[in-house]
Design an enzyme around this catalytic site. Structure first.
Site, PDB file in Angstrom:
ATOM      1  N   CYS A   1       6.178  -5.271   0.406  1.00 22.94           N
ATOM      2  CA  CYS A   1       6.301  -3.917  -0.154  1.00 22.94           C
ATOM      3  C   CYS A   1       6.160  -2.851   0.940  1.00 22.94           C
ATOM      4  O   CYS A   1       7.063  -2.717   1.759  1.00 22.94           O
ATOM      5  CB  CYS A   1       5.306  -3.737  -1.285  1.00 22.94           C
TER       6      CYS A   1
ATOM      7  N   GLU B   1       0.962 -11.984  -3.375  1.00 23.92           N
ATOM      8  CA  GLU B   1      -0.492 -12.162  -3.298  1.00 23.92           C
ATOM      9  C   GLU B   1      -1.166 -11.874  -4.635  1.00 23.92           C
ATOM     10  O   GLU B   1      -2.354 -12.125  -4.806  1.00 23.92           O
ATOM     11  CB  GLU B   1      -1.078 -11.281  -2.180  1.00 23.92           C
TER      12      GLU B   1
ATOM     13  N   ARG C   1      12.825   3.453  -0.023  1.00 20.69           N
ATOM     14  CA  ARG C   1      11.499   3.512  -0.645  1.00 20.69           C
ATOM     15  C   ARG C   1      11.609   3.854  -2.129  1.00 20.69           C
ATOM     16  O   ARG C   1      12.498   4.601  -2.536  1.00 20.69           O
ATOM     17  CB  ARG C   1      10.627   4.572   0.027  1.00 20.69           C
TER      18      ARG C   1
ATOM     19  N   ILE D   1       5.829  -3.116  -7.479  1.00 16.97           N
ATOM     20  CA  ILE D   1       5.043  -1.906  -7.732  1.00 16.97           C
ATOM     21  C   ILE D   1       5.566  -0.783  -6.834  1.00 16.97           C
ATOM     22  O   ILE D   1       5.393  -0.840  -5.617  1.00 16.97           O
ATOM     23  CB  ILE D   1       3.539  -2.148  -7.447  1.00 16.97           C
ATOM     24  N   ARG D   2       6.221   0.195  -7.447  1.00 18.64           N
ATOM     25  CA  ARG D   2       6.850   1.276  -6.655  1.00 18.64           C
ATOM     26  C   ARG D   2       7.532   0.693  -5.413  1.00 18.64           C
ATOM     27  O   ARG D   2       7.337   1.157  -4.279  1.00 18.64           O
ATOM     28  CB  ARG D   2       5.812   2.332  -6.264  1.00 18.64           C
TER      29      ARG D   2
ATOM     30  N   GLY E   1       0.861  -1.177   0.000  1.00 16.08           N
ATOM     31  CA  GLY E   1       0.000   0.000   0.000  1.00 16.08           C
ATOM     32  C   GLY E   1       0.891   1.219   0.000  1.00 16.08           C
ATOM     33  O   GLY E   1       1.775   1.333  -0.850  1.00 16.08           O
ATOM     34  N   GLU E   2       0.683   2.075   0.962  1.00 15.19           N
ATOM     35  CA  GLU E   2       1.506   3.285   1.040  1.00 15.19           C
ATOM     36  C   GLU E   2       1.986   3.394   2.488  1.00 15.19           C
ATOM     37  O   GLU E   2       1.188   3.593   3.404  1.00 15.19           O
ATOM     38  CB  GLU E   2       0.665   4.488   0.618  1.00 15.19           C
ATOM     39  N   SER E   3       3.296   3.249   2.658  1.00 17.76           N
ATOM     40  CA  SER E   3       3.808   3.057   4.017  1.00 17.76           C
ATOM     41  C   SER E   3       3.643   4.291   4.911  1.00 17.76           C
ATOM     42  O   SER E   3       3.434   4.148   6.117  1.00 17.76           O
ATOM     43  CB  SER E   3       5.268   2.622   3.977  1.00 17.76           C
TER      44      SER E   3
ATOM     45  N   HIS F   1       5.063  -8.512  -4.491  1.00 15.98           N
ATOM     46  CA  HIS F   1       3.686  -8.828  -4.077  1.00 15.98           C
ATOM     47  C   HIS F   1       3.272 -10.244  -4.460  1.00 15.98           C
ATOM     48  O   HIS F   1       2.586 -10.421  -5.472  1.00 15.98           O
ATOM     49  CB  HIS F   1       2.721  -7.867  -4.788  1.00 15.98           C
TER      50      HIS F   1
END
Ligand code: GLN
Length: 199
Positions: free
Chosen positions: A79, A180, A108, A137-138, A47-49, A178
Protein backbone atom coordinates in the site's frame (compact mmCIF):
# COMPACT_ATOMS: atom_id res chain seq x y z
CA UNK A 1 17.70 -17.36 9.09
CA UNK A 2 17.39 -14.17 7.08
CA UNK A 3 17.16 -10.86 8.92
CA UNK A 4 14.30 -8.82 7.56
CA UNK A 5 13.79 -5.20 8.52
CA UNK A 6 10.47 -3.42 8.71
CA UNK A 7 10.68 0.30 8.02
CA UNK A 8 9.28 1.67 11.26
CA UNK A 9 8.81 5.37 10.54
CA UNK A 10 5.04 5.07 10.40
CA UNK A 11 2.28 2.62 9.57
CA UNK A 12 1.36 -0.96 10.47
CA UNK A 13 4.81 -2.16 11.50
CA UNK A 14 3.87 -4.66 14.23
CA UNK A 15 1.64 -6.72 11.94
CA UNK A 16 4.47 -7.29 9.45
CA UNK A 17 6.93 -8.13 12.23
CA UNK A 18 4.48 -10.71 13.51
CA UNK A 19 3.98 -12.44 10.15
CA UNK A 20 7.72 -12.45 9.36
CA UNK A 21 8.54 -14.02 12.72
CA UNK A 22 5.86 -16.65 12.19
CA UNK A 23 7.73 -17.54 9.00
CA UNK A 24 11.03 -17.95 10.85
CA UNK A 25 12.74 -14.71 9.91
CA UNK A 26 14.63 -12.53 12.39
CA UNK A 27 13.18 -9.04 12.32
CA UNK A 28 14.54 -5.56 12.97
CA UNK A 29 12.58 -2.32 13.16
CA UNK A 30 14.45 0.07 10.93
CA UNK A 31 14.64 3.70 12.06
CA UNK A 32 18.24 4.52 11.18
CA UNK A 33 20.79 3.94 8.43
CA UNK A 34 22.80 1.74 10.84
CA UNK A 35 19.89 -0.58 11.33
CA UNK A 36 19.25 -0.61 7.59
CA UNK A 37 22.80 -1.86 7.04
CA UNK A 38 22.08 -4.91 9.20
CA UNK A 39 19.17 -6.34 7.21
CA UNK A 40 19.05 -8.78 4.28
CA UNK A 41 15.68 -7.49 3.09
CA UNK A 42 13.12 -4.86 4.02
CA UNK A 43 9.35 -4.51 4.27
CA UNK A 44 7.83 -1.05 3.83
CA UNK A 45 4.43 -1.15 5.51
CA UNK A 46 1.14 0.56 4.76
CA UNK A 47 0.35 3.90 6.30
CA UNK A 48 0.46 7.32 4.74
CA UNK A 49 3.03 7.68 2.01
CA UNK A 50 3.49 11.47 2.18
CA UNK A 51 4.15 11.30 5.93
CA UNK A 52 6.39 8.27 5.55
CA UNK A 53 8.36 10.02 2.84
CA UNK A 54 8.87 13.16 4.93
CA UNK A 55 9.98 11.11 7.91
CA UNK A 56 12.41 9.13 5.74
CA UNK A 57 14.05 12.40 4.72
CA UNK A 58 14.06 13.70 8.31
CA UNK A 59 15.63 10.48 9.66
CA UNK A 60 18.30 10.57 6.91
CA UNK A 61 17.02 7.31 5.51
CA UNK A 62 15.95 8.31 2.00
CA UNK A 63 19.40 8.20 0.40
CA UNK A 64 20.52 5.05 2.27
CA UNK A 65 17.28 3.36 1.17
CA UNK A 66 17.89 4.32 -2.45
CA UNK A 67 21.45 3.05 -2.25
CA UNK A 68 20.48 -0.33 -0.84
CA UNK A 69 17.74 -0.71 -3.45
CA UNK A 70 20.26 0.16 -6.17
CA UNK A 71 22.60 -2.49 -4.72
CA UNK A 72 19.92 -5.17 -4.96
CA UNK A 73 18.41 -5.44 -1.49
CA UNK A 74 15.01 -7.17 -1.75
CA UNK A 75 12.14 -4.93 -0.63
CA UNK A 76 8.43 -5.65 -0.28
CA UNK A 77 6.09 -2.66 -0.11
CA UNK A 78 2.40 -2.84 0.84
CA UNK A 79 0.00 0.00 0.00
CA UNK A 80 1.86 3.17 1.11
CA UNK A 81 4.97 0.97 0.83
CA UNK A 82 4.07 0.27 -2.79
CA UNK A 83 3.92 4.01 -3.38
CA UNK A 84 7.36 4.37 -1.78
CA UNK A 85 8.78 1.85 -4.28
CA UNK A 86 7.25 3.53 -7.33
CA UNK A 87 9.38 5.54 -9.71
CA UNK A 88 6.37 7.77 -10.45
CA UNK A 89 3.33 8.83 -8.35
CA UNK A 90 0.01 10.33 -9.47
CA UNK A 91 -2.22 12.13 -6.99
CA UNK A 92 0.62 12.79 -4.58
CA UNK A 93 1.76 16.09 -3.19
CA UNK A 94 3.98 18.10 -5.52
CA UNK A 95 7.06 17.45 -3.40
CA UNK A 96 6.34 13.80 -2.65
CA UNK A 97 9.62 11.90 -2.85
CA UNK A 98 9.83 8.15 -3.17
CA UNK A 99 12.59 5.61 -2.76
CA UNK A 100 11.70 4.28 -6.19
CA UNK A 101 13.16 1.20 -7.84
CA UNK A 102 10.11 -0.25 -9.56
CA UNK A 103 9.55 1.16 -13.03
CA UNK A 104 5.86 1.90 -12.52
CA UNK A 105 3.41 4.75 -12.11
CA UNK A 106 1.05 4.37 -9.17
CA UNK A 107 -2.11 6.35 -8.52
CA UNK A 108 -2.77 7.15 -4.86
CA UNK A 109 -6.23 6.54 -3.38
CA UNK A 110 -7.16 5.22 -6.80
CA UNK A 111 -10.30 3.28 -6.00
CA UNK A 112 -12.23 6.39 -5.03
CA UNK A 113 -14.37 7.43 -2.08
CA UNK A 114 -17.14 4.87 -2.54
CA UNK A 115 -14.68 2.05 -2.23
CA UNK A 116 -12.23 3.41 0.31
CA UNK A 117 -11.82 -0.02 1.76
CA UNK A 118 -12.90 -3.36 0.44
CA UNK A 119 -11.91 -6.98 0.41
CA UNK A 120 -11.74 -9.24 -2.60
CA UNK A 121 -10.11 -12.40 -3.86
CA UNK A 122 -7.05 -11.81 -6.05
CA UNK A 123 -5.12 -14.39 -8.03
CA UNK A 124 -1.46 -13.74 -7.35
CA UNK A 125 1.22 -15.29 -9.54
CA UNK A 126 3.70 -17.44 -7.68
CA UNK A 127 1.70 -18.33 -4.56
CA UNK A 128 -0.55 -21.10 -5.87
CA UNK A 129 -4.02 -21.30 -7.34
CA UNK A 130 -6.16 -20.21 -4.39
CA UNK A 131 -7.16 -16.56 -4.59
CA UNK A 132 -5.64 -14.32 -1.96
CA UNK A 133 -8.13 -12.63 0.35
CA UNK A 134 -6.91 -9.08 -0.25
CA UNK A 135 -7.77 -6.13 1.99
CA UNK A 136 -7.60 -2.71 0.32
CA UNK A 137 -7.54 0.45 2.46
CA UNK A 138 -7.41 3.77 0.60
CA UNK A 139 -5.25 1.81 -1.76
CA UNK A 140 -3.25 2.82 -4.79
CA UNK A 141 -3.33 0.93 -8.07
CA UNK A 142 -0.59 0.62 -10.63
CA UNK A 143 -1.47 2.74 -13.62
CA UNK A 144 1.34 1.57 -15.89
CA UNK A 145 4.52 -0.49 -15.75
CA UNK A 146 7.79 -0.59 -17.67
CA UNK A 147 9.05 -3.67 -19.54
CA UNK A 148 11.06 -5.03 -16.58
CA UNK A 149 8.05 -5.24 -14.30
CA UNK A 150 6.13 -8.48 -13.89
CA UNK A 151 2.46 -8.07 -13.12
CA UNK A 152 1.48 -10.58 -10.40
CA UNK A 153 -2.15 -9.68 -9.81
CA UNK A 154 -5.10 -7.57 -10.93
CA UNK A 155 -8.60 -6.73 -9.76
CA UNK A 156 -11.54 -6.00 -12.04
CA UNK A 157 -11.47 -2.27 -12.66
CA UNK A 158 -12.44 0.60 -14.83
CA UNK A 159 -10.34 -0.69 -17.70
CA UNK A 160 -10.75 -3.97 -19.54
CA UNK A 161 -7.69 -5.84 -18.31
CA UNK A 162 -8.36 -4.96 -14.68
CA UNK A 163 -6.24 -2.80 -12.44
CA UNK A 164 -2.78 -3.95 -11.46
CA UNK A 165 -2.44 -4.48 -7.70
CA UNK A 166 0.64 -6.72 -7.36
CA UNK A 167 3.99 -6.43 -9.15
CA UNK A 168 7.55 -7.60 -9.02
CA UNK A 169 10.78 -6.28 -10.55
CA UNK A 170 13.77 -8.41 -9.59
CA UNK A 171 13.94 -8.47 -5.80
CA UNK A 172 11.41 -5.66 -5.44
CA UNK A 173 7.81 -6.61 -4.85
CA UNK A 174 4.74 -4.50 -4.12
CA UNK A 175 1.04 -5.00 -3.44
CA UNK A 176 -1.76 -2.41 -3.20
CA UNK A 177 -3.35 -4.49 -0.46
CA UNK A 178 -2.40 -5.59 3.06
CA UNK A 179 -1.53 -9.30 3.42
CA UNK A 180 -0.33 -8.67 6.98
CA UNK A 181 -3.95 -8.22 8.06
CA UNK A 182 -5.47 -11.48 6.85
CA UNK A 183 -3.54 -14.39 8.34
CA UNK A 184 -2.68 -15.72 4.86
CA UNK A 185 1.11 -15.82 4.87
CA UNK A 186 1.73 -16.85 1.26
CA UNK A 187 2.87 -13.45 -0.02
CA UNK A 188 5.22 -12.86 2.91
CA UNK A 189 6.54 -16.39 2.39
CA UNK A 190 7.28 -15.57 -1.24
CA UNK A 191 9.17 -12.48 -0.09
CA UNK A 192 11.15 -14.41 2.53
CA UNK A 193 12.11 -16.86 -0.24
CA UNK A 194 13.25 -13.96 -2.42
CA UNK A 195 15.41 -12.69 0.47
CA UNK A 196 16.88 -16.19 0.94
CA UNK A 197 17.84 -16.08 -2.71
CA UNK A 198 15.55 -18.74 -4.09
CA UNK A 199 12.52 -17.02 -5.55
N1 GLN B 1 -3.66 6.26 0.95
C1 GLN B 1 -2.38 6.04 1.53
C2 GLN B 1 -1.29 6.82 0.80
O1 GLN B 1 -1.52 7.34 -0.23
C3 GLN B 1 -2.03 4.57 1.55
C4 GLN B 1 -3.00 3.83 2.42
C5 GLN B 1 -2.47 2.58 3.04
O2 GLN B 1 -1.24 2.37 3.13
N2 GLN B 1 -3.35 1.77 3.56
O3 GLN B 1 -0.20 6.90 1.27
Amino acid sequence: RPTIGVLALQGDVAEHVHVLETLGADTVKVLSADRLDSVDGLVIPGGESTTMSKLAVRYDLMEPLRKRVANGMPVYGTCAGMIMLADRVLGGTADQETVGGIDMTVRRNAFGRQTESFETGVHVDGIGEDPFDAVFIRAPWVESVGPQVRVLGRVPGTDEAGRIVAVRQGGLMATSFHPELTGDTRIHRLFVDIVKGHP
